[in-house]
Design an enzyme around this catalytic site. Structure first.
Site, PDB file in Angstrom:
ATOM      1  N   ARG A 183      -9.276  42.463   5.034  1.00  0.00           N
ATOM      2  CA  ARG A 183      -7.920  42.501   5.579  1.00  0.00           C
ATOM      3  C   ARG A 183      -6.917  42.980   4.534  1.00  0.00           C
ATOM      4  O   ARG A 183      -6.983  42.567   3.368  1.00  0.00           O
ATOM      5  CB  ARG A 183      -7.500  41.108   6.058  1.00  0.00           C
ATOM      6  CG  ARG A 183      -8.363  40.581   7.201  1.00  0.00           C
ATOM      7  CD  ARG A 183      -7.852  41.034   8.539  1.00  0.00           C
ATOM      8  NE  ARG A 183      -8.766  40.649   9.601  1.00  0.00           N
ATOM      9  CZ  ARG A 183      -8.437  40.678  10.910  1.00  0.00           C
ATOM     10  NH1 ARG A 183      -7.230  41.065  11.297  1.00  0.00           N
ATOM     11  NH2 ARG A 183      -9.313  40.329  11.818  1.00  0.00           N
ATOM     12  N   ASP A 184      -6.006  43.840   4.972  1.00  0.00           N
ATOM     13  CA  ASP A 184      -4.935  44.309   4.102  1.00  0.00           C
ATOM     14  C   ASP A 184      -3.985  43.139   3.789  1.00  0.00           C
ATOM     15  O   ASP A 184      -3.643  42.353   4.671  1.00  0.00           O
ATOM     16  CB  ASP A 184      -4.168  45.442   4.812  1.00  0.00           C
ATOM     17  CG  ASP A 184      -3.267  46.201   3.857  1.00  0.00           C
ATOM     18  OD1 ASP A 184      -3.541  47.382   3.580  1.00  0.00           O
ATOM     19  OD2 ASP A 184      -2.264  45.609   3.375  1.00  0.00           O
ATOM     20  N   ASN A 231      -4.498  57.764   3.139  1.00  0.00           N
ATOM     21  CA  ASN A 231      -3.563  58.437   2.242  1.00  0.00           C
ATOM     22  C   ASN A 231      -4.370  59.106   1.137  1.00  0.00           C
ATOM     23  O   ASN A 231      -5.322  58.516   0.616  1.00  0.00           O
ATOM     24  CB  ASN A 231      -2.576  57.415   1.665  1.00  0.00           C
ATOM     25  CG  ASN A 231      -1.706  56.815   2.754  1.00  0.00           C
ATOM     26  OD1 ASN A 231      -1.227  57.512   3.636  1.00  0.00           O
ATOM     27  ND2 ASN A 231      -1.518  55.506   2.702  1.00  0.00           N
ATOM     28  N   GLU A 284      -1.010  53.942  -2.835  1.00  0.00           N
ATOM     29  CA  GLU A 284      -0.570  52.853  -3.714  1.00  0.00           C
ATOM     30  C   GLU A 284      -1.745  52.434  -4.601  1.00  0.00           C
ATOM     31  O   GLU A 284      -1.551  52.140  -5.788  1.00  0.00           O
ATOM     32  CB  GLU A 284      -0.109  51.690  -2.824  1.00  0.00           C
ATOM     33  CG  GLU A 284       0.257  50.420  -3.548  1.00  0.00           C
ATOM     34  CD  GLU A 284       0.394  49.242  -2.570  1.00  0.00           C
ATOM     35  OE1 GLU A 284       0.754  49.452  -1.391  1.00  0.00           O
ATOM     36  OE2 GLU A 284       0.121  48.111  -3.008  1.00  0.00           O
ATOM     37  N   VAL A 285      -2.938  52.397  -4.011  1.00  0.00           N
ATOM     38  CA  VAL A 285      -4.141  52.003  -4.751  1.00  0.00           C
ATOM     39  C   VAL A 285      -5.021  53.240  -4.910  1.00  0.00           C
ATOM     40  O   VAL A 285      -5.398  53.874  -3.918  1.00  0.00           O
ATOM     41  CB  VAL A 285      -4.903  50.886  -4.003  1.00  0.00           C
ATOM     42  CG1 VAL A 285      -6.181  50.528  -4.755  1.00  0.00           C
ATOM     43  CG2 VAL A 285      -4.015  49.658  -3.819  1.00  0.00           C
ATOM     44  N   HIS A 302      -9.740  54.660   0.366  1.00  0.00           N
ATOM     45  CA  HIS A 302      -9.889  53.647   1.418  1.00  0.00           C
ATOM     46  C   HIS A 302      -9.361  54.176   2.729  1.00  0.00           C
ATOM     47  O   HIS A 302      -8.428  54.968   2.765  1.00  0.00           O
ATOM     48  CB  HIS A 302      -9.168  52.351   1.033  1.00  0.00           C
ATOM     49  CG  HIS A 302      -7.738  52.535   0.653  1.00  0.00           C
ATOM     50  ND1 HIS A 302      -7.348  52.983  -0.600  1.00  0.00           N
ATOM     51  CD2 HIS A 302      -6.595  52.365   1.349  1.00  0.00           C
ATOM     52  CE1 HIS A 302      -6.031  53.065  -0.656  1.00  0.00           C
ATOM     53  NE2 HIS A 302      -5.546  52.705   0.519  1.00  0.00           N
ATOM     54  N   HIS A 324      -7.665  53.053   6.335  1.00  0.00           N
ATOM     55  CA  HIS A 324      -6.956  51.971   7.031  1.00  0.00           C
ATOM     56  C   HIS A 324      -7.392  51.959   8.501  1.00  0.00           C
ATOM     57  O   HIS A 324      -7.343  53.012   9.159  1.00  0.00           O
ATOM     58  CB  HIS A 324      -5.441  52.214   7.007  1.00  0.00           C
ATOM     59  CG  HIS A 324      -4.804  52.187   5.655  1.00  0.00           C
ATOM     60  ND1 HIS A 324      -4.000  51.135   5.228  1.00  0.00           N
ATOM     61  CD2 HIS A 324      -4.802  53.089   4.637  1.00  0.00           C
ATOM     62  CE1 HIS A 324      -3.547  51.403   4.005  1.00  0.00           C
ATOM     63  NE2 HIS A 324      -4.015  52.580   3.622  1.00  0.00           N
TER      64      HIS A 324
HETATM   65  P1  DGP Z   1      -2.399  52.942   0.250  1.00  0.00           P
HETATM   66  O1  DGP Z   1      -0.906  53.101   0.284  1.00  0.00           O
HETATM   67  O2  DGP Z   1      -3.070  53.797   1.273  1.00  0.00           O
HETATM   68  O3  DGP Z   1      -2.963  53.107  -1.136  1.00  0.00           O
HETATM   69  O4  DGP Z   1      -2.691  51.450   0.736  1.00  0.00           O
HETATM   70  C1  DGP Z   1      -3.014  50.401  -0.127  1.00  0.00           C
HETATM   71  C2  DGP Z   1      -3.084  49.145   0.711  1.00  0.00           C
HETATM   72  O5  DGP Z   1      -3.710  48.148  -0.059  1.00  0.00           O
HETATM   73  C3  DGP Z   1      -1.728  48.587   1.137  1.00  0.00           C
HETATM   74  O6  DGP Z   1      -1.651  48.611   2.568  1.00  0.00           O
HETATM   75  C4  DGP Z   1      -1.711  47.155   0.629  1.00  0.00           C
HETATM   76  C5  DGP Z   1      -3.142  46.893   0.262  1.00  0.00           C
HETATM   77  N1  DGP Z   1      -3.321  46.058  -0.906  1.00  0.00           N
HETATM   78  C6  DGP Z   1      -2.786  46.249  -2.132  1.00  0.00           C
HETATM   79  N2  DGP Z   1      -3.188  45.277  -2.974  1.00  0.00           N
HETATM   80  C7  DGP Z   1      -4.009  44.462  -2.258  1.00  0.00           C
HETATM   81  C8  DGP Z   1      -4.751  43.285  -2.575  1.00  0.00           C
HETATM   82  O7  DGP Z   1      -4.742  42.773  -3.700  1.00  0.00           O
HETATM   83  N3  DGP Z   1      -5.478  42.727  -1.582  1.00  0.00           N
HETATM   84  C9  DGP Z   1      -5.531  43.259  -0.323  1.00  0.00           C
HETATM   85  N4  DGP Z   1      -6.265  42.628   0.592  1.00  0.00           N
HETATM   86  N5  DGP Z   1      -4.843  44.380   0.014  1.00  0.00           N
HETATM   87  C10 DGP Z   1      -4.097  44.956  -0.941  1.00  0.00           C
END
Ligand code: DGP
Length: 117
Positions: free
Chosen positions: A30-31, A86, A93-94, A98, A100
């Site tokens: 889960r996000d 993305n 962001e990461v 990945h 979504h």
């Molecule tokens: P993106 O912008 O596509 O890189 O999305 C990164 C997503 O990762 C964002 O929707 C929030 C999620 N995210 C960031 N840090 C964490 C974390 O520590 N745990 C979880 N479960 N999700 C995270």
């Protein structure tokens, strides 16, 4: 040794997450900041920074989609869901590739209504 991404730390159970699926190639959890009632991230175990870093013929690309479909069914959102990825330093962001999986809305969510900015 380079620092692990946050998703590698989740993969290695060094930080907690709510797992929905795992196999020898991917994990799904889960996000932490859900943008929909159901928001799951499907993540290759190997930490490619972006889709563009995956070799073009690597079957992991197909596997990500297959797991997304399977999870959509398991989570009961198979009739309406959105997959987004993305790609790139300005939009991720990461920096660990990945997919979504979003769904569970009670109202129509046409892609044309997504924010342009
Ligand atoms: P993106 O912008 O596509 O890189 O999305 C990164 C997503 O990762 C964002 O929707 C929030 C999620 N995210 C960031 N840090 C964490 C974390 O520590 N745990 C979880 N479960 N999700 C995270």
């Amino acid at each position: 040794m380079s620092e692990k991404t946050i998703f590698e730390q989740i993969r290695d159970h060094e930080i907690p997450a709510t797992f929905e699926y795992e196999d020898d190639q991917v994990i799904a959890f889960r996000d932490a900041h859900p943008a929909a009632p159901v928001h799951v991230l499907i993540v290759p175990r190997h930490a490619y920074p972006t889709l563009e870093d995956i070799p073009a013929d690597d079957p992991i690309q197909l596997h990500l989609l297959q797991v997304a479909r399977q999870l959509a069914h398991r989570l009961g959102i198979e009739k309406n869901y959105r997959l987004t990825m993305n790609v790139g330093r300005q939009v991720q962001e990461v920096h660990h590739v990945h997919l979504h999986l979003l769904g569970g809305w009670s109202q129509p969510r046409h892609a044309g209504k997504m924010a342009a900015a």
